[in-house]
Design an enzyme around this catalytic site. Sequence first.
Site, mmCIF file in Angstrom:
data_model
loop_
_atom_site.group_PDB
_atom_site.id
_atom_site.type_symbol
_atom_site.label_atom_id
_atom_site.label_comp_id
_atom_site.label_asym_id
_atom_site.label_seq_id
_atom_site.Cartn_x
_atom_site.Cartn_y
_atom_site.Cartn_z
ATOM 1 N N GLU A 1 108.930 -43.499 7.335
ATOM 2 C CA GLU A 1 107.609 -42.899 7.065
ATOM 3 C C GLU A 1 106.503 -43.693 7.765
ATOM 4 O OE1 GLU A 1 108.394 -40.239 6.109
ATOM 5 O OE2 GLU A 1 108.803 -39.940 3.980
ATOM 6 N N GLY B 1 121.898 -64.881 -9.516
ATOM 7 C CA GLY B 1 122.837 -65.794 -8.888
ATOM 8 C C GLY B 1 123.944 -65.034 -8.187
ATOM 9 N N CYS C 1 112.304 -33.549 10.729
ATOM 10 C CA CYS C 1 112.814 -33.969 12.039
ATOM 11 C C CYS C 1 111.663 -34.343 12.975
ATOM 12 C CB CYS C 1 113.647 -32.857 12.662
ATOM 13 S SG CYS C 1 115.052 -32.331 11.661
ATOM 14 N N GLU D 1 104.677 -52.261 10.193
ATOM 15 C CA GLU D 1 103.869 -52.742 11.320
ATOM 16 C C GLU D 1 102.871 -51.671 11.760
ATOM 17 O OE1 GLU D 1 107.062 -55.218 10.547
ATOM 18 O OE2 GLU D 1 107.210 -53.106 11.091
#
Length: 398
Positions: A381, A357, A142, A385
């Site tokens: 994680e 396809g 968390c 960027e």
Amino acid sequence: MIFPRNREMVSAAETLNCLSSTGLTEDQKEFQKVALDFAAKEMAPYMAEWDEKEIFPVETMRKAAQLGFGGIYVKPDVGGSGLSRLDTSIIFEALSTGCASTTAYMSIHNMCVWMIDTFGNEEQRHRFCPSLCSMEKLASYCLTEPGSGSDAASLLTSAQRKGDTYILNGSKAFISGGGDTDVYVVMCRTGGPGPKGISCLVLEKGMPGLSFGKKEKKVGWNSQPTRAVIFEDCIVPVGNRLGAEGQGFSIAMQGLNGGRINIASCSLGAAHASVLLAQEHLTVRKQFGEPLANNQYLQFRLAEMATRLVAARLMVRNAARALQDSREDAAVLCSMAKLFATDECFGICNQALQMHGGYGYLKDYAVQQFVRDIRVHQILEGTNEVMRMIVARNLLQG
């Protein structure tokens, strides 16, 4: 869901598996074989059902834990397997060929157990780790909040000291396993602004003031629930704090270095499986009177996919070794590996879908699930960027 069956596919699988085991020790090859067999028998046949029905396959994960996969890089004295970061990467890659979503949750669980094992005191280690390593109990990490994603150090969840307890208030967003898991490793603010004001608390389901938001509807990762975790005057014993006050952000980042290797490894497994699926489809599908495999353009694309997979794997394993050896460049190598592997492996899976396809867009075919499940690996994680920021900062620092 359609998985490889024919003789040509077996040959292709042998070739790719040989490439994936190059340079490994005999023990590591055995870990890989055990994990691949488990993935093929216990995960792949159920991957589509877990996705469609949003089933959290707890009993399957407990079977995996019996093989030592619940605390792979946790010390043996508390029930862990005591393996290396490279061993861990090999295992997660292999498991992900059967279900990337489920393996990704297992990787997060392993990260949480490692954090308790590494930064907890002896009482905490022996209280929490054995039941987590067996996956009798499950863990969630968390850190992310509604208002702080990439800027993790700006988190607002507060923990005020009151005698021998903390009073926790705030919320966490996008928590894997939230509401279904038993142990929550929570980063919260015990001091002033910035990273030095953050501490790490271990919460247990059922604590007063701990609740959960609605189950999120997601594009992928449907075999693991995702919810907000909410703290309203949640009472947590001081004895549940990992490390010292103010150490939480450092604990979180050290956990994430390994987490980045783990999630990159899950991407490798999905890409590995997708290359095999593409090879099978090119072999059996005919257009213009001959198999697609006879088309040189598609041959070249398949070769590029396999090459990119091997390159990504080498990068991940190099970073895993650096992290295991506590090298100074470990953090930047983990960032590079996470960036490169998750980008490349998503591209591989997406190209495999394109080769199918229209069939690739049907849920009867496994390739579309690999695409959906690993797309998020470029976000969590630490977004890719942010990985670029870490690498650039390392290159430009004086």
